[in-house]
Design a protein around this motif. Sequence first.
Motif, PDB file in Angstrom:
ATOM      1  N   ALA A 171      36.025  91.568 -68.606  1.00 13.82           N
ATOM      2  CA  ALA A 171      37.167  90.684 -68.382  1.00 13.82           C
ATOM      3  C   ALA A 171      38.380  91.484 -67.929  1.00 13.82           C
ATOM      4  O   ALA A 171      39.125  91.066 -67.035  1.00 13.82           O
ATOM      5  CB  ALA A 171      37.479  89.899 -69.657  1.00 13.82           C
ATOM      6  N   GLU A 172      38.580  92.653 -68.517  1.00 15.16           N
ATOM      7  CA  GLU A 172      39.704  93.507 -68.114  1.00 15.16           C
ATOM      8  C   GLU A 172      39.511  94.011 -66.685  1.00 15.16           C
ATOM      9  O   GLU A 172      40.445  93.983 -65.873  1.00 15.16           O
ATOM     10  CB  GLU A 172      39.832  94.683 -69.081  1.00 15.16           C
ATOM     11  CG  GLU A 172      41.024  95.583 -68.789  1.00 15.16           C
ATOM     12  CD  GLU A 172      41.171  96.668 -69.840  1.00 15.16           C
ATOM     13  OE1 GLU A 172      42.127  96.613 -70.626  1.00 15.16           O
ATOM     14  OE2 GLU A 172      40.320  97.578 -69.864  1.00 15.16           O
ATOM     15  N   LEU A 173      38.297  94.460 -66.344  1.00 14.36           N
ATOM     16  CA  LEU A 173      38.026  94.944 -64.992  1.00 14.36           C
ATOM     17  C   LEU A 173      38.221  93.851 -63.951  1.00 14.36           C
ATOM     18  O   LEU A 173      38.728  94.093 -62.858  1.00 14.36           O
ATOM     19  CB  LEU A 173      36.599  95.480 -64.904  1.00 14.36           C
ATOM     20  CG  LEU A 173      36.304  96.806 -65.607  1.00 14.36           C
ATOM     21  CD1 LEU A 173      34.807  97.097 -65.577  1.00 14.36           C
ATOM     22  CD2 LEU A 173      37.069  97.943 -64.963  1.00 14.36           C
ATOM     23  N   ARG A 174      37.793  92.649 -64.287  1.00 17.35           N
ATOM     24  CA  ARG A 174      37.846  91.526 -63.350  1.00 17.35           C
ATOM     25  C   ARG A 174      39.187  90.799 -63.377  1.00 17.35           C
ATOM     26  O   ARG A 174      39.405  89.876 -62.597  1.00 17.35           O
ATOM     27  CB  ARG A 174      36.732  90.532 -63.669  1.00 17.35           C
ATOM     28  CG  ARG A 174      35.329  91.100 -63.473  1.00 17.35           C
ATOM     29  CD  ARG A 174      34.266  90.214 -64.116  1.00 17.35           C
ATOM     30  NE  ARG A 174      32.930  90.761 -63.938  1.00 17.35           N
ATOM     31  CZ  ARG A 174      31.973  90.179 -63.213  1.00 17.35           C
ATOM     32  NH1 ARG A 174      32.207  89.034 -62.609  1.00 17.35           N
ATOM     33  NH2 ARG A 174      30.786  90.734 -63.104  1.00 17.35           N
ATOM     34  N   LYS A 175      40.063  91.190 -64.329  1.00 19.84           N
ATOM     35  CA  LYS A 175      41.347  90.502 -64.525  1.00 19.84           C
ATOM     36  C   LYS A 175      41.102  89.006 -64.732  1.00 19.84           C
ATOM     37  O   LYS A 175      41.772  88.147 -64.148  1.00 19.84           O
ATOM     38  CB  LYS A 175      42.287  90.745 -63.337  1.00 19.84           C
ATOM     39  CG  LYS A 175      42.681  92.213 -63.179  1.00 19.84           C
ATOM     40  CD  LYS A 175      43.607  92.421 -62.004  1.00 19.84           C
ATOM     41  CE  LYS A 175      44.144  93.846 -61.957  1.00 19.84           C
ATOM     42  NZ  LYS A 175      43.091  94.879 -61.963  1.00 19.84           N
ATOM     43  N   ALA A 176      40.145  88.721 -65.587  1.00 15.56           N
ATOM     44  CA  ALA A 176      39.729  87.350 -65.857  1.00 15.56           C
ATOM     45  C   ALA A 176      39.940  87.022 -67.331  1.00 15.56           C
ATOM     46  O   ALA A 176      39.921  87.916 -68.184  1.00 15.56           O
ATOM     47  CB  ALA A 176      38.253  87.162 -65.498  1.00 15.56           C
TER      48      ALA A 176
END
Length: 292
Positions: A171-176
Amino acid sequence: MNALVVVGVDGSASALAAVETAAREAQARGAGLRVVHAFIWPVMHVSSGPSPLGPPGGGLRKMADQLVAEAVERARATAPEVDVSHAVVTGEPLTVLEAQSRTAELIVVGSRGMGGFVGLMVGSTAVHLAAHGRCPVLVVREQPMADGAVVVGVDGSAASERAVDFAFAEAELRKAPLVALHAWTTWNAPMPAPRDTSAPYANPPGALAAEEECLLSEALAGHRTRYPDVVVEDKAVRGRTREALIDASRSAQLLVVGARGRGGFTGLLLGSVSQAMLHHAHCPVAVVRGEE
């Protein structure tokens, strides 16, 4: 050693979709990408060189090199700054990819390969790799969604802790945003200890629901601290786990599950819920094994 994402390819449309996803994963992680094709024909004692009746530039090995070259080109077009390497490895796909997973941070495969039977939602290689891979395994459908939340199934077991951490990182990597979903029924949730000792089976109304909500909150607490920028929605719902996760996957860009949950039988490498997600989820599925 630099971080590495591995993607298995076989020339199918599903594998090319996996290449694009793997390239984006490598880019987000600052990792290298390795494109791998398992070349099974020599193991089956089939000649890989040109046929005497065909063109001199033909042959199964030539076809393998071409499909790998196409995958590498697709990866570089998707993420030009990622360092892409490739390999054609002699062996059966599961054996080759399991070996590759030992040094990878993530391994990505398509949901169905060239050998899949028509009508199957996911091929045997993807299912078996999810059970035997030594790193998280991401199984990609042909058209993954570009947006939506990352959804993670949480059951409070020690086996699911790594899945929860992986989901936060994704989620952090995808900014989701992250949806942490815990589904429970009176059959799969342990009954809380009675508060009235004079009535050993008595609990106030809502005690079981409150206990399951507390379980979810505790399972997420440490991860929230490590990933303060991830927006998390807690969802503790009464219902069957498989149905709840499949429904949540309809609007998700990624579904993350542990290989086995608290209801799994000892010795099973892949539980019924994770298998059901591989077959029926509407988005890519990441299966994360717990500690060995």
